[in-house]
Each structure stands twice: as C-alpha cells, then as structure tokens.
Design an enzyme around this catalytic site. Structure first.
Site, short mmCIF file in Angstrom:
data_model
loop_
_atom_site.label_atom_id
_atom_site.label_comp_id
_atom_site.label_asym_id
_atom_site.label_seq_id
_atom_site.Cartn_x
_atom_site.Cartn_y
_atom_site.Cartn_z
CB ALA A 1 -1.00 -0.03 1.17
CB SER A 2 0.12 4.66 1.18
OG SER A 2 -1.16 4.60 0.62
CB THR A 3 4.29 1.45 3.47
OG1 THR A 3 4.19 0.28 2.67
CG2 THR A 3 3.27 1.41 4.59
CB ILE A 4 5.74 1.21 -1.75
CG1 ILE A 4 4.36 1.33 -2.42
CG2 ILE A 4 5.87 -0.16 -1.13
CD1 ILE A 4 4.32 2.18 -3.63
CE LYS A 5 0.28 6.49 -2.18
NZ LYS A 5 -0.92 6.99 -1.51
#
Lengths: 368, 730
Positions: free
Chosen positions: B330-334
């Site tokens: 999810a967004s943790t890779i942004k």
C-alpha cells in the site's frame, strides 16, 4: 629322608613319583585357571578340588592292583561294558538329544566312560595272548573288539567318545606291532570311509561343526561363534598373556564353555604363548613318562595297555587344543585334568592309576 | 621245543618291536605338539594385532554423550532459551522382577495413564532387557519428591534427569527463536546425508523452526564419548576413558526484551506484527508477530488437541506474520517509489500534477480513485507523500512503467528473500510483465501499473520487506541483511553474525533520496501529515509513512464503512518509519490487520516502540520478573482460549444464518451470502496466491484424528513445516 627313601616310600604305595608330581602340578594349574574362568567362585573350585581328590583316591587304589589282575578282569569288564551299552541303547537316559546314561536313581552312570579303559584292556588282553607281531586275523579280531562298542557309542550319538575309544583300541594294535602295511591299508580305508561317514552317518550339527572349522566366519553367531571367540581369546593373549584373571574374553564372558571344553582358551589368553609352552612341556612330560613306563613294563599286556592309555591321553590333549585353537572341529572333548568336570577326572586318573600299577609292580613280578 | 625257542627269541624281539613303536609314537606326539604350537604361534604372535583388536572390539563400546545446547540471550544478556533438567521415571526390565506389578504399584504413587503404560510396554518388547526405558517423562517436582521417597522399595526403577529446552518468555520470542523437538526420521536422514549423524548420536532434539533451526549446527555443539567395557550381554562393567562433549556456542540476539514486551503490549489482541531494525547494520531489535504461541508446548510434544487448535485457529498463530505474512504494501511504498521516479527522471522536485480526486487514463473510462474523494488539488512529490496522494503516484507509476519500477523495487528489497536468519520466509511478489505472463497468461496492462503506484494490485510484501526497503531508502540505496542474531559466544571468541549493507542501487543523485526522507519527516511532524497525530510531542525527530490496505474492493460510489462490514474485511493498517531523521538508528514497520487506517492504528504502535527505544536506559520501566511473565503468559493463553471460543460461536451462528437464508431463497441460483466472500481480495496474510483468498470465511476443514494433514487453502510454508515436524501426542 633321603631321595632313595622317598622313592621307596612312594614305591611302597605303588605311586610313580615323577608322574604324580606332574599330574599334581597340572591339576593345580587347572584349578587356578578354573577360578579365573568361572567368575572367581571359590566354592566351585573347592568342589572341583574335592572331585579331584576323589579321583586321586581312585587312582591310588587302582595303582595297588597288580597288572595281572587287570589282565584277568579285562574280558569280563569288556563284556559287561558292552552289556551296559546295550542297556543304554534300549533303556538309556536321554539328555540334550543324546542317550548316553543309565539312570540308577541316585546317580547316572555313563558306560562309555568305562569303555574308555575296558576297550584297550580287552584288546591288550587279546593281543597279549599271541606273540608279536600279530597275525592278520588277530589284528582283525582286535579291530572287531574295538568296533562293537565304537558303533554303539557312535549311535548314542557321541561321535567324539566313540572315535577316542576306537583309537585307544587301535593304539594297542599299533603297539602290538601291527604291520605298516595294515596301517597303510586301514588309513586308506578310513579315507575312503570319510565320504560315507559324511553323507550317511553324521548328523547335521556335526557336519556344521566340521564346515565351521574351515571357515568360522560363515556363521559367526551360530556354529562359528565358539571357535571365533576362542581364537580371539587365544590370539589376543599374545606372547606374554593378559595376566591371571585379566583375560577380557573370558572375564567378560564372550568365551562360551570357558570352564569346560574351552578352558584352554582362558589359559592361553591369560598366560600367553609362554604359558602355553609351559603347559605343553608339562603334558609332554606326562606323556613321555607314560611311554617310559610302557617301555619298562614287563609283559606285553602291560606294555600295550600303558602305551595305549598314554597315547589316548595325548589324543585328548591334541583334540581339545586343536578344536579350541580352530584346527579341528568342535567335538565335546575336555582338556584332560584341567577342564571342569568329575567323570573325566575319574576316567583319566583311573588310567594313570593303571599306569602307576604297571610302573610299580614290575619288580615284584621278578620275571627277569 | 622249536616253538619255545621261537617264543624266547620273540621275547627280546617283541621288546625291541614295542620300543620301536613307542619311539614312533613319541615322535608323532612331539610332531603333533609342534603342529599345535605352530598354530598357536600363528594366533598369538603373527595375528596378535588382529585378534587383540577384535577382543577390544568385543569388550569396548563407545557411549555417546550429548553436548549441552548453546543458550540464547537477548542483546542485554537476558536468557531467552535455557536448558533445564527434566526428570523421568525409568525402568530396566532386566532388573525388575514383575514388570506389570511394578508399574501398577508405581501408578498408585503418581498418575501414569493408560496411554503411557501402553507405550512403555511396547517399548519393553522392542528394546534389549538391560536398557533403561522411560515409563513417564516430564515429572513434576511433586512427583519427583514422591518417587524419591519410595524408590528404595523398587529394584530396577530409577529417576533420570536430562536437560531439555525451556523458553522462559513463552510466546514472546517464538517466531524468532522457534523451538526444538524430537529428531524425526526425515531429519535423521538429512543428518546422515550431511554426515552429522555421529555428532547427533546422543542427541534427542533438533531445531525445528526459527533461530533454533537456522543456527542448529553451532547451537548443538559436539558429541562426546565415553569408552566403556561391556560384557557379552552388553552390560556396562566400567568406564575406561571419557572424552567430554563440547557444549554448543551461546547465541546473543539483537532483539531486546523490553522492545518485545512493548510490541506485544501495543498489539494487544490485534492480529499484526511489529518489526524494528537498525538500518546501519540490519540488527533486528524487535520482532513480534501476534498472536503467537508457547514454544514450550512443542518441546515436550504438544497434545493433539492443542496442536489442532493452533493449526486451525483463524488467527493463524503458527504463521510468522513478519516474514510469512503477505500484504500489498500500500502507501508505505510511496517514498521509495518517489525516489524511483526522481532518479529515473520521471518527475522532479518541482513536478506538480492536478488531483481531482481520481485518475483517468486516456481512452479508459474507468477512473482510479484517490482516497480523498474531492482530491488534493495541485500535488508535488512532498504533498504526494505527506498526504499520501494516490493520484500523484498513479501518474508517476504510469509514466515510469512497470519494468523500471520492478527493477528498482527488487533491488531495494521487494520480491526477494531478505536473507534474515530464519528459514520461515516468503519472498513476496514484485510483479513484472514476465511474471504475469507466466502466472496469469495475460499481458501486463496499464491498469496493473497504476495499481502498483499505490502499492496494491499484484504487489505483495512481508512486513519485514517493508522495514528493509525503508532502510534501503535511508541508506541511499544500500540494502541491509536483517539479522536476529548478533553474535556467537564461546570460550575462544565472539563471532559476529551481522553483515555489512550492500549498495544495491546505483545512485544518480543522493538529493533525490533526501527529498523522500524529508517528505517522510514531514509526514510525521508537519501539520497535515498522515502520521503527525501519532507522533505529536515526539522528541527524537521521527519520520514515517502510513498505509491503509483495502482488504475488499469498495465499488465506485460506495463508502467504506468499517462498522458495516465483517471484522476481517476491515482495512489493514500499516506504518513504516524511522528516527532520528538525520542519523537514523531504528526503522520500524507495523502492520495491524483489519484495524482500519494506518495513521491512527499502526503509527501509534510505532510511536510506542520508538518512545521506548529513545527513552534513556535509566528511565525505562523495570522489566517484569519471570513470575510476572508467567502470569502474563497464563492470561494470554486464557485470552486465546476465549477468542477461539468466540470464533467457534461466530462460525456456528454464521452457518446457521446461511442455512436459514438458503432455505428462504431456495429458488435463487446463487445464495446471496457467498457473493461477498468471492469478491473479497487478499485479506489473509497467509496466502501467496494472487487470487482473493477466502479462507477466513470458509468453514475450516476439520482435521480428524491426525493433525498432520495439510490444510487445503493455505499455502503457508510454516504450515507445512509444522505439520511435518511436530510429534503430536495423539
């Protein structure tokens, strides 16, 4: 007491000094070996010593009897022995698959033991009736005298004893001057007989023992076990031995029958080749003494009997050590005067009693 | 007359003949003695060595002595795995007169149940008579005391003490430490193949999972030998020589008991995991997956009932969520994707794109929604990360393309084994065109890339990979190898197990990496940052990124309403973070399953962990005593039982409802109740398949009798390991 007096006193009791000394030494060695072989059980050794003392008593007793009396009693003894063997054949007591005993109720009597002396006596009696060298038909008769008990005992079955008894008779024939031609002929006959013996007369367990001899490793846990363990015991003793009561094969009970038939392995393991040489010298001395007695004997009967008893004693030694060290098949022959047991002591020392009788009665005959 | 003459002449001749025969006999005797002697010389002199060796072979036996297994300590020297003596009641059949009666009498003193008695008598038949056989193992202290008093009444009955593994902190370190158990047939074979079977001659247990398995060879030590003399029946007579066993090396971990306790406390009854590591050397400081289980159960041979409960629990306690749980990150890779875009030149620090609340590809009617319905307006990379703007990253990913993203992310640490020092690990999936072609026999579509932009779609990662890749970001492209163990310790030396970071990504401009890190700092510290709430007042300069992973697809126009949907379909809350910003000492990754938004559910857990880490040692709360730990363990076990009870009731109620609905809507082809479950995307952390896993909704397969069957529907490496390895007292 001077040596001479000493000698004469022994003479008075009809005891052959050198023979007695050697026998006593051998018996003491045997008792020590037995103590080591059988769990350091003093009570057992004492029991054995008692049996030995009893047998010595018999030996002394028999030494008192004049050889001429033996000659007279030879035939009756032989005939009654045959009779007992027939009783065994039909009414005998059976143990471990063999019928060898007559049950008298309080004890068991083994006629084949008696025959060990009766057969050479009977053959000696017969051969002594005729001049040396014997005629062929006398030799044949002698063989016949041997054959009857031999076959009966072989049938029990007790192959070892039957062969020993046959040999004790044949030794008499040999000493009586049986011609070398006949000896060669008999040897050839025996060689021809071996395959028949193997195929028709020997039991499976007997065959196995013989087969095992040639290759003990073929059945290391079965028939070969005893031989293998015994050879390991002897071999690991080396030249000097492991020391009295230090033999691992015997003390840790890897060696079977170590207080009876295989006691030589205990001795060889603990005393080494040096001890073995000592033991051999002792046996050789006894045998030599026996032959000297035979040589000095005054009549043919005494000569034949003494020679036969001595040679039979050697055969015991040879067969036992041969089987324990793996060059002869395992037959139930004890090491004379060392292995645990009562009957064999009585028979053997009885034989030596006769030897002593021959040795000490000669001068009184004054036949010279 | 003539006859007489002959007779007299014969008398001398006879003596001569007889004496000649005697001489022949004597020569024969001497010769035959010579034969005997020659043979004995052969035995005793020539072959002496051979027979001597064989005699020793007869009497000397080697009795192996088991080495003491190395202890395991935490980073501060707190004992985590120890060897404790256990007592067992053993009998030597040879020395017992009446076995059956003796067993009966012993059973009057202590409880020996039917099963134990049967096992004992079975063993008696198989073993040799002089060998000691256990009648009852793991005696309690009370039983030992009772037996010690009465032992003199029995012959051949002994109390034996043996060392066995004990994990004083129960379920707290299970997924890191693993456990040991009886060596099974397969392991014997492996030991034989690796020529280690001699070394295990006296060993009963072997590492089954976790560090105990990974570092088995060093923890185990070296077998010792006792040379004993035995008799022909194998009974030991005396000891001749002894070569003592060499204990296994002691293992010191990077893990910290205090941090583990904090992680366990912070997760409470939530399913989830916390991993904290040092980005400088990969040392793992905290490693906790919830719910966990007590490894001591497995050491002593777990009961069939307990094992089935652990295996069948919908909470999957046996699964190590940190290394085996797979989630779209999810967004943790942004932040990392931002670096990828910057380094690739797809975007610059100044690039701004409009966000109307959705993203649309040319000629594709379907919109990709932003999590903020009305959009973030014009968004640059900072806002994109701080506010977790999906549209910005849809655009970035679409423009950059899957090939470059996958290449960058794989180098960073996604979709590959982390190299952590336990074997239970899934490598996850960093999808590529080739992968989709092989796996789904379909071409990669632009929509697939767009999903990758927000860490969804086919992308699957473990929480450990999330922490690891965050460390790669901090280290400007240098990838660490996470290590639970820090060093081995034995008399000779300390052997460090940490590995130096490896420069995995070629850096174009270090500033690009700093941009993303700055954005993460602002996420945790600046007004509007998604993690700011969680880190209010934190003094250690934290940085981080939240993530909220949808477990089910929300149809366009529909609103996510946590209360309205099944508990297990709620969003997974995620957070990756580090601190201090300028000189990071720790990276934390938190996943709280079905908890809701990452900012409000996962970030606070990370805050607790960091707070504890940065609290000066003197001010840290005192560690609980072992007695308190034992009490906590009991409470947790009770909680677990209660949860399992509740799940069972819920399942029963659900099935009853389904049945009722089915009866009501008999004419309909598809029962309404199944629609939801078939459309639910990956919700279970245990699945490695890309198909939506629905195991949580399906009735669990009932494992009858044998628990060694593998469950259908789960593809967890751990499940397999466990089902093969554990001896079940069934």
């Amino acid at each position: 007491m001077t040596e001479q007096e000493h000698q004469s006193r022994l003479m008075h009791w009809h005891i052959d000094g050198p023979l007695l000394g050697a026998l006593l030494l051998l018996i003491v060695i045997g008792l020590f070996t037995l103590y080591s072989a059988d769990g350091h059980d003093l009570a057992k050794v004492e029991g054995q010593a008692l049996k030995v003392a009893f047998a010595m008593g018999i030996m002394t007793m028999l030494a008192q009897i004049n050889p001429q009396s033996y000659r007279r009693w030879s035939l009756p003894m032989y005939v009654s022995g045959l009779f007992f063997l027939l009783i065994v054949e039909f009414f005998g007591y059976t143990a471990k698959g063999s019928t060898r005993w007559i049950d008298l109720g309080f004890t068991k009597f083994q006629p084949s033991e008696m025959m060990k002396l009766a057969v050479p006596m009977a053959v000696a009696w017969y051969m002594a009736k005729h001049p040396m060298p014997p005629r062929t038909r006398d030799v044949l008769a002698g063989f016949l005298i041997c054959a009857a008990p031999t076959l009966l005992i072989a049938k029990q079955p007790d192959l070892g004893t039957s062969i020993l008894i046959a040999m004790s008779g044949v030794f008499v024939l040999f000493f009586s001057g049986m011609s070398w031609r006949i000896i060669g002929f008999v040897a050839a006959l025996l060689a021809a007989f071996l395959p028949i013996l193997w195929h028709f007369l020997m039991y499976d367990y007997q065959k196995r023992r013989v087969l095992t001899l040639f290759d003990p490793e073929r059945d290391p846990l079965g028939a070969g076990y005893q031989t293998i363990q015994s050879m390991i015991a002897i071999g690991s003793g080396g030249i000097e031995g492991k020391g009295w009561m230090q033999g691992t094969q015997s003390q840790l009970e890897f060696l079977p029958e170590r207080h009876t038939d295989f006691i030589f392995a205990v001795f060889a393991e603990e005393m080494g080749l040096m001890g073995v040489c000592g033991l051999f010298l002792l046996y050789l001395f006894i045998i030599g003494r026996g032959l000297v007695i035979a040589s000095r004997a005054q009549d043919n009967y005494s000569r034949f009997l003494a020679g036969s008893i001595t040679l039979t004693f050697f055969v015991y030694v040879f067969v036992n050590i041969g089987m324990v060290s793996g060059i002869l098949p395992v037959v139930g022959v004890p090491l004379p005067l060392v292995s645990f047991g009562g009957t064999s002591f009585v028979t053997l020392l009885a034989g030596f009693g006769i030897l002593m009788s021959v040795s000490t009665h000669k001068r009184m005959l004054a036949k010279q | 007359m003539r006859k007489r003459r002959i007779a007299i002449a014969d008398h001398v001749a006879e003596a001569l003949l007889f004496n000649r025969r005697l001489l022949v006999a004597f020569v024969m005797v001497v010769l035959l003695f010579g034969v005997l002697l020659l043979n004995l010389y052969q035995l005793q002199v020539v072959k002496y060595e051979e027979y001597s060796t064989r005699a020793d072979g007869n009497r000397i036996k080697l009795v192996p002595l088991s080495p003491n297994r190395g202890m395991i300590y935490d980073r501060n020297g707190v004992l985590l795995a120890e060897n404790r003596p256990v007592h067992s009641l053993e009998l030597v059949p040879e020395q017992v007169k009446d076995l059956a009666q003796t067993v009966q009498e012993l059973a009057k003193l202590i409880v020996i149940d039917e099963e134990q008695q049967q096992a004992f008598f079975k063993e008696v038949k198989q073993q040799r008579r002089f060998k000691s056989i256990a009648l009852k193992e793991h005696l309690t202290e009370q039983e030992v005391a009772i037996l010690a008093v009465h032992l003199h009444q029995f012959s051949g009955v002994t109390l034996e003490a043996r060392l066995t593994r004990n994990y004083p902190y129960g379920d707290l370190f299970t997924h890191a430490l693993g456990y040991i158990g009886k060596i099974n047939e397969k392991e014997y074979k492996q030991l034989e193949e690796s020529q280690q079977s001699a070394n295990y001659a006296a060993t009963r247990d072997i590492g089954k999972v976790g560090l105990e398995k990974f570092y088995e060879s060093q923890l185990h030590g070296t077998v010792g030998y006792q040379e004993v003399e035995v008799n022909s029946r194998g009974r030991v007579i005396r000891t001749l020589r002894e070569q003592p066993a060499i204990s296994g090396d002691d293992l010191y971990l990077s893990l910290d008991l205090g941090l583990q306790l904090k992680a366990q406390e912070a997760l409470g009854e939530n399913r989830g995991s916390v991993v904290m590591l040092d980005p400088r050397d990969g040392a793992v400081l905290a490693f906790y997956s919830n719910p966990s289980y007590n490894p001591n159960l497995f050491v002593h041979g777990i009961s069939g009932k307990n094992y089935r409960m652990l295996l069948n629990s919908p909470d999957r306690p046996l699964v190590n969520r940190i290394t085996q749980g797979l989630f779209p990150p999810a967004s943790t890779i942004k932040p990392l994707l931002g670096v990828a875009g910057l380094e690739n030149g797809t975007v610059t620090e100044q690039t701004r794109i409009p966000d109307p609340g959705f993203y649309r590809l040319p000629n594709v009617s379907r919109p990709w929604r932003d999590h903020l319905k009305w959009g973030h307006g014009y968004v640059d990379i900072y806002t994109g990360i701080i506010k977790s703007c999906d549209t910005y990253f849809y655009d970035l990913a679409y423009k950059m393309g899957i090939d470059k993203i996958a290449d960058f992310m794989t180098k960073a640490g996604f979709g590959r084994p982390s190299g952590i020092d336990i074997h239970e690990e899934n490598e996850g999936n960093m999808p590529t065109r080739e992968w989709k072609k092989i796996k789904h026999k379909q071409n990669w579509g632009p929509g697939d890339t767009i999903n990758i932009g927000i860490g969804q779609g086919y992308w699957q990662a473990t929480p450990l990979q999330m922490a690891l890749t965050t460390a790669t970001l901090i280290n400007t492209g240098a990838r660490i190898t996470p290590r639970l163990a820090r060093n081995f310790h034995n008399q000779q030396q300390d052997q460090s197990l940490l590995l130096a970071p490896e420069q995995a990504i070629t850096v174009v401009d270090p500033n690009n990496w700093a941009i993303s890190r700055e954005a993460m700092r602002r996420t945790a510290q600046q007004e509007g940052g998604t993690a700011r709430g969680a880190f209010l007042g934190a003094t250690y300069d934290p940085a981080g990124k939240t993530g909220t992973q949808q477990v089910i697809n929300i149809a366009a126009g529909q609103k996510y309403n946590a209360k309205a949907i099944n508990e297990r379909h709620r969003d997974n809350a995620m957070f990756v973070g580090y601190a201090p910003h300028h000189n990071p000492e720790v990276v934390v990754a938190v996943v709280v399953e079905n908890a809701g938004g990452g900012g409000s559910n996962a970030a606070p857990v990370a805050r607790i962990m960091m707070d504890h880490y940065f609290t000066p040692a003197a001010e840290k709360p005192a560690l609980p005593t072992l007695a308190e730990i034992a009490l906590m363990q009991e409470q947790r076990a009770a909680q677990m039982l209660a949860r399992e009870q509740r799940y069972a009731e819920e399942k029963a109620a659900e099935e009853a409802r389904k049945l009722k609905r089915q009866q009501q809507t008999e004419p309909q082809a598809v029962p309404a109740g199944t629609t939801e479950s078939t459309t639910a995307p990956a919700a279970a952390p245990v699945t490695t398949t890309e198909k939506p896993a629905t195991i949580q909704d399906q009735p669990q397969p009932v494992v009858n009798g044998s628990t060694t069957e593998q469950q259908p529907g789960t593809n967890s490496a751990l499940t397999q390991t466990q089902s093969e390895d554990n001896s079940i007292d069934d």
